[in-house]
Design a protein around this motif. Structure first.
Motif, PDB file in Angstrom:
ATOM      1  N   UNK A 117       0.839  -1.205   0.000  1.00 33.69           N
ATOM      2  CA  UNK A 117       0.000   0.000   0.000  1.00 33.69           C
ATOM      3  C   UNK A 117       0.875   1.255   0.000  1.00 33.69           C
ATOM      4  N   UNK A 118       1.904   1.230   0.835  1.00 35.35           N
ATOM      5  CA  UNK A 118       2.810   2.383   0.949  1.00 35.35           C
ATOM      6  C   UNK A 118       3.567   2.598  -0.355  1.00 35.35           C
ATOM      7  N   UNK A 119       4.143   1.507  -0.880  1.00 32.82           N
ATOM      8  CA  UNK A 119       4.911   1.614  -2.123  1.00 32.82           C
ATOM      9  C   UNK A 119       4.000   1.998  -3.283  1.00 32.82           C
ATOM     10  N   UNK A 120       2.777   1.426  -3.274  1.00 37.17           N
ATOM     11  CA  UNK A 120       1.847   1.720  -4.362  1.00 37.17           C
ATOM     12  C   UNK A 120       1.484   3.192  -4.418  1.00 37.17           C
ATOM     13  N   UNK A 121       1.210   3.796  -3.266  1.00 38.17           N
ATOM     14  CA  UNK A 121       0.840   5.211  -3.242  1.00 38.17           C
ATOM     15  C   UNK A 121       2.012   6.083  -3.676  1.00 38.17           C
ATOM     16  N   UNK A 122       3.212   5.743  -3.203  1.00 36.29           N
ATOM     17  CA  UNK A 122       4.392   6.529  -3.591  1.00 36.29           C
ATOM     18  C   UNK A 122       4.691   6.385  -5.082  1.00 36.29           C
ATOM     19  N   UNK A 123       4.639   5.165  -5.570  1.00 39.42           N
ATOM     20  CA  UNK A 123       4.941   4.944  -6.990  1.00 39.42           C
ATOM     21  C   UNK A 123       3.919   5.633  -7.894  1.00 39.42           C
ATOM     22  N   UNK A 124       2.624   5.550  -7.511  1.00 36.29           N
ATOM     23  CA  UNK A 124       1.586   6.209  -8.304  1.00 36.29           C
ATOM     24  C   UNK A 124       1.781   7.717  -8.289  1.00 36.29           C
ATOM     25  N   UNK A 125       2.081   8.241  -7.115  1.00 35.55           N
ATOM     26  CA  UNK A 125       2.287   9.690  -6.999  1.00 35.55           C
ATOM     27  C   UNK A 125       3.440  10.140  -7.880  1.00 35.55           C
ATOM     28  N   UNK A 126       4.560   9.439  -7.798  1.00 32.10           N
ATOM     29  CA  UNK A 126       5.716   9.820  -8.607  1.00 32.10           C
ATOM     30  C   UNK A 126       5.418   9.660 -10.106  1.00 32.10           C
ATOM     31  N   UNK A 127       4.642   8.636 -10.450  1.00 26.29           N
ATOM     32  CA  UNK A 127       4.279   8.420 -11.855  1.00 26.29           C
ATOM     33  C   UNK A 127       3.485   9.611 -12.382  1.00 26.29           C
ATOM     34  N   UNK A 128       2.475  10.049 -11.631  1.00 22.82           N
ATOM     35  CA  UNK A 128       1.622  11.136 -12.108  1.00 22.82           C
ATOM     36  C   UNK A 128       2.330  12.484 -12.067  1.00 22.82           C
ATOM     37  N   UNK A 129       3.188  12.673 -11.057  1.00 16.67           N
ATOM     38  CA  UNK A 129       3.972  13.909 -11.026  1.00 16.67           C
ATOM     39  C   UNK A 129       4.869  13.991 -12.256  1.00 16.67           C
ATOM     40  N   UNK A 130       5.397  12.854 -12.672  1.00 19.79           N
ATOM     41  CA  UNK A 130       6.244  12.812 -13.866  1.00 19.79           C
ATOM     42  C   UNK A 130       5.494  13.146 -15.138  1.00 19.79           C
ATOM     43  N   UNK A 131       4.163  13.001 -15.115  1.00 22.09           N
ATOM     44  CA  UNK A 131       3.347  13.352 -16.279  1.00 22.09           C
ATOM     45  C   UNK A 131       2.842  14.789 -16.217  1.00 22.09           C
ATOM     46  N   UNK A 132       3.277  15.531 -15.202  1.00 22.25           N
ATOM     47  CA  UNK A 132       2.873  16.931 -15.084  1.00 22.25           C
ATOM     48  C   UNK A 132       1.573  17.141 -14.338  1.00 22.25           C
ATOM     49  N   UNK A 133       1.094  16.108 -13.623  1.00 14.39           N
ATOM     50  CA  UNK A 133      -0.139  16.224 -12.846  1.00 14.39           C
ATOM     51  C   UNK A 133       0.203  16.779 -11.464  1.00 14.39           C
ATOM     52  N   UNK A 134      -0.635  17.682 -10.943  1.00  8.61           N
ATOM     53  CA  UNK A 134      -0.363  18.284  -9.639  1.00  8.61           C
ATOM     54  C   UNK A 134      -0.462  17.237  -8.533  1.00  8.61           C
ATOM     55  N   UNK A 135       0.242  17.440  -7.417  1.00  6.74           N
ATOM     56  CA  UNK A 135       0.183  16.463  -6.322  1.00  6.74           C
ATOM     57  C   UNK A 135      -1.237  16.216  -5.816  1.00  6.74           C
ATOM     58  N   UNK A 136      -2.051  17.280  -5.724  1.00  4.22           N
ATOM     59  CA  UNK A 136      -3.402  17.085  -5.190  1.00  4.22           C
ATOM     60  C   UNK A 136      -4.265  16.286  -6.158  1.00  4.22           C
ATOM     61  N   UNK A 137      -4.114  16.517  -7.468  1.00  4.41           N
ATOM     62  CA  UNK A 137      -4.863  15.709  -8.436  1.00  4.41           C
ATOM     63  C   UNK A 137      -4.341  14.273  -8.469  1.00  4.41           C
ATOM     64  N   UNK A 138      -3.024  14.117  -8.339  1.00  6.46           N
ATOM     65  CA  UNK A 138      -2.448  12.770  -8.284  1.00  6.46           C
ATOM     66  C   UNK A 138      -3.004  12.006  -7.085  1.00  6.46           C
ATOM     67  N   UNK A 139      -3.128  12.682  -5.953  1.00  3.99           N
ATOM     68  CA  UNK A 139      -3.706  12.046  -4.766  1.00  3.99           C
ATOM     69  C   UNK A 139      -5.157  11.658  -5.029  1.00  3.99           C
ATOM     70  N   UNK A 140      -5.881  12.523  -5.722  1.00  2.00           N
ATOM     71  CA  UNK A 140      -7.285  12.247  -6.009  1.00  2.00           C
ATOM     72  C   UNK A 140      -7.427  11.007  -6.900  1.00  2.00           C
TER      73      UNK A 140
END
Length: 729
Positions: free
Chosen positions: A139-162
């Motif tokens: 769960x921890x790794x999944x959230x971090x990996x997803x967040x970093x993936x979306x940030x790399x695509x130019x998505x804001x942290x709050x939208x990535x969290x959503x």
């Protein structure tokens, strides 16, 4: 910008809604420091790299305001042991962390990723504990990996969290396999954001899923942004091709697929072949059917006998035209009463209440809180917004509690400011009307059309199927007012009479944009409050024809905010180019049916396009603010939701409909002919109760009055009414 790396020693605060966090970071060398910003999923024990600027907090001292960040894996045995022993992973304490790191060393995290069953080699870890550890770690790794993936695509942290909160560990998989689902399922993500993700993931421009989503985006933008319920096929193809960068043939093929899936409807209209979104098509068709039934049933009923007296109970005398209008309204099933300012619409509403209230149940409503409040004040009877009348968001399920299954209890329903009502609200109202009810719609058909979709009032009038009472004679005492007189002059295409002695209608001539902007600020902040003892926030409203430019809505809002509500300390939240501060006057810019609100002990959902209020509370650290609207509803906004708000010291004339202000100030220079029209000027002037001040160039006033162009709005209600109501028409 300098980069700082280290372990999160303490999670001091986190807003779970938007990921705003305050963390204490212990770098590899040196003292711990505090970092603040949108850092979703940050937990004690995580290793993080942050960039930002140092700021000085009045209470907490030096803080790093984070502009970007990324999580990273600790690389040596000692750091891995600290990470595992921090409590970040359920089932692993200090002693177990030491045993794991001693056993696997620098390869620990690789083994936990690919061979987690090897943890059974550690004393004290059995199958049950292994399952707990693996689930927590993933769960921890999944959230971090997803967040970093979306940030790399130019998505804001709050939208990535959503995105992650919606799909959890499937977030990256969904974004790769079905990125356009995000448009439909996640608030704040539109087609352009989903398209950016899709193209970054390797989707082709001609991918059918992309084309279908883009087509719906074009029609939704047309529906919600410009009010069209359909687009001529040629116009639709041109707009879609421009956005999607593909040939029209591909768009036609994808649109046909959507029609087969019952998401689009093709129909021949006067302009030729047309394309509807299914929900817009169904809405207009249903309105036409329901109105036609009411009209036909009324025609087949025996005529109701109504005796209209010569005066109301308060002594107000009625003209023969007003008596005839009251008789029409009380004997018919659907009646439209339309007229300009001062022509007696409010007197007729009072007359309807007077005549009907003793024996019939009368409900009053209007599209906005301001309009409903004004209706109550003018009639002395309780009025509600249409949403409140239909009990939106107050049942167990979101939506209108009053509907076909639970209808309103009423004999007469009177709607004021009907020019503001869009097709979706009209349909909801018609669904909730009981059989035999009298529906009376009042409004000024010469004003701008509704901000929402459709052209309800004008379509009903132009169909020729609904009885219409047109009021032309000015009755009220304020008929002596230059505001009322000039509104009618403008509507007839005549220049207003300005700057007469003891008048309430003035023009301040200014040569250019800079002097006009200064004039607006002086009028609002100093001269008018002193001259008429007006509250610059609550009694004066600036309205501009355009949003851009030196005297447009955006520029004047910034200027007036600095004059009326300057920054105090750091008490503001920046959202794009807008700074929100406690005390700011703001407006909701789109219908948000899911936003919760409270009003004392009452609670509900739904804040709507055009609602005006004031910021009563603001938390700059949490990035949240609270707005109290005119009807005393209070709603809380996080930073992403703030995109639905804009400052309203100055508003566009379009957004002023249904409101009335003590004083209206309107800057007028040059502008696009499609905007600078007679009915836009007429709408602005009719919003004023005590005083109108135009500032700018008289040549612009003259040009607007001569420009009687009304921008076409594609809608089908009038045509459908004519087809269905032949027996009535």
């Amino acid at each position: 910008m300098p980069k700082y790396m280290g372990m999160i020693r303490e999670l001091i605060f986190r807003n779970e809604d938007n990921g705003y966090s305050i963390i204490s970071v212990k770098p590899e060398h040196g003292e711990s420091f505090t970092a603040v910003g949108i850092i979703p999923f940050a937990e004690e024990g995580d290793y993080i790299s942050v960039e930002g600027e140092w700021t000085q907090h009045l209470v907490y001292g030096d803080q790093l305001k984070v502009s970007s960040f990324e999580f990273y894996e600790p690389g040596d045995r000692k750091s891995i042991e600290k990470y595992l022993s921090s409590g970040a992973i359920s089932g692993i304490g200090e002693s177990t962390a030491r045993l794991i790191s001693e056993r696997f060393g620098a390869d620990t995290l690789k083994i936990m990723d690919s061979q987690p069953e090897r943890l059974l080699e550690i004393r004290g870890i059995g199958k049950a504990k292994l399952k707990m550890i693996v689930e927590s770690y993933n769960e921890r790794r999944g959230s971090h990996n997803a967040l970093m993936h979306f940030l790399g695509l130019g998505i804001s942290p709050s939208l990535a969290k959503r995105i992650y909160d919606t799909y959890k560990q499937d977030a990256v998989l969904v974004a790769r396999a079905e990125p356009y689902r995000l448009c439909d399922e996640i608030r704040g993500i539109g087609f352009r954001t989903a398209d950016r993700i899709a193209l970054a993931e390797g989707y082709a421009l001609n991918d059918e899923r992309r084309l279908r989503s883009g087509i719906k985006y074009v029609l939704n933008e047309s529906l919600n942004g410009e009010g069209h319920t359909y687009l001529p096929e040629e116009t639709f193809l041109k707009q879609a091709a421009s956005i999607l960068s593909v040939d029209a043939e591909l768009i036609q093929r994808a649109a046909s697929q959507l029609a087969m899936r019952n998401e689009l409807v093709f129909e021949t209209m006067p302009e030729g072949d047309a394309v509807f979104l299914k929900q817009a098509y169904d809405c207009e068709a249903d309105i036409a059917v329901r109105l036609s039934r009411m009209l036909i049933n009324a025609k087949n009923e025996n005529a109701r006998q109504v005796l209209v007296p010569d005066a109301l109970s308060d002594g107000t005398k009625l003209s023969s035209a007003q008596k005839s209008a009251l008789e029409t309204a009380l004997t018919g099933s659907v009646t439209i009463i339309t007229g300009g300012p001062g022509t007696g619409k409010t007197t007729l509403i009072r007359g309807l209440i007077d005549l009907a209230a003793s024996r019939l149940k009368v409900l009053l409503c209007a599209p906005t809180g301001r309009a409903a409040k004004r209706m109550s004040e003018a009639t002395g009877a309780e009025a509600a917004t249409i949403h409140r009348l239909l009990e939106y968001g107050q049942g167990e399920n979101a939506g209108f509690a009053k509907n076909e299954d639970d209808k309103l209890k009423a004999d007469v329903v009177i709607v004021d400011e009907t020019s503001m009502v869009d097709i979706f609200l009209m349909r909801a109202l018609l669904k909730a009307l009981p059989g035999g009810v009298r529906l009376i719609l009042t409004g000024d058909a010469d004003q701008l059309p509704s901000v929402g979709a459709g052209n309800v009032l004008r379509d009903m009038i132009s169909s020729g199927c609904v009885p219409v009472v047109r009021l032309t004679e000015v009755f009220r005492q304020s008929g002596q007012s230059a505001i009322v007189m000039n509104a009618h002059r403008i509507n007839r295409g005549e220049m207003p009479v300005m700057n007469a002695k003891d008048s309430d209608f003035f023009m301040e001539k200014m040569p250019d944009a800079a002097s006009t902007a200064r004039s607006v600020c002086e009028l609002v902040t100093r001269r008018l409050p002193a001259y008429m003892k007006l509250d610059p926030l609550r009694d004066i409203q600036v309205m501009a024809p355009m949003k851009k430019g030196e005297v447009g809505v955006h520029a004047l809002n910034r200027m007036l905010q600095e004059k009326l509500n300057p920054l105090k300390g750091n008490r503001q939240i920046l959202r794009g180019e807008t700074a929100f501060r406690p005390g700011d006057k703001v407006m909701q810019t789109k219908n948000d049916y899911s936003l919760g609100w409270t009003r004392g002990t009452e609670a509900g959902q739904g804040v709507f396009n055009g609602d005006i209020g004031y910021i009563t509370a603001l938390d700059a650290e949490e990035k949240t603010l609270t707005v109290r609207f005119d009807d005393d509803r209070e709603a809380k906004y996080d930073r992403d939701m703030m995109e639905e708000l804009e400052l309203s010291y100055c508003i566009s004339v379009h957004k002023s409909q249904g409101s009335e202000f003590g004083c209206v100030v309107v800057p007028l220079l040059s502008g696009p002919p499609m905007l600078m029209t007679r009915n836009l000027l007429y709408t602005a002037v009719t919003r004023a109760k005590k005083l109108v001040v135009l500032t700018g160039r008289t040549e612009c006033v003259y040009a607007m009055i001569k420009n009687d162009h009304i921008q076409a709005r594609y809608s089908s209600l009038a045509l459908r009414l004519k087809k269905l109501s032949g027996a009535v028409c």
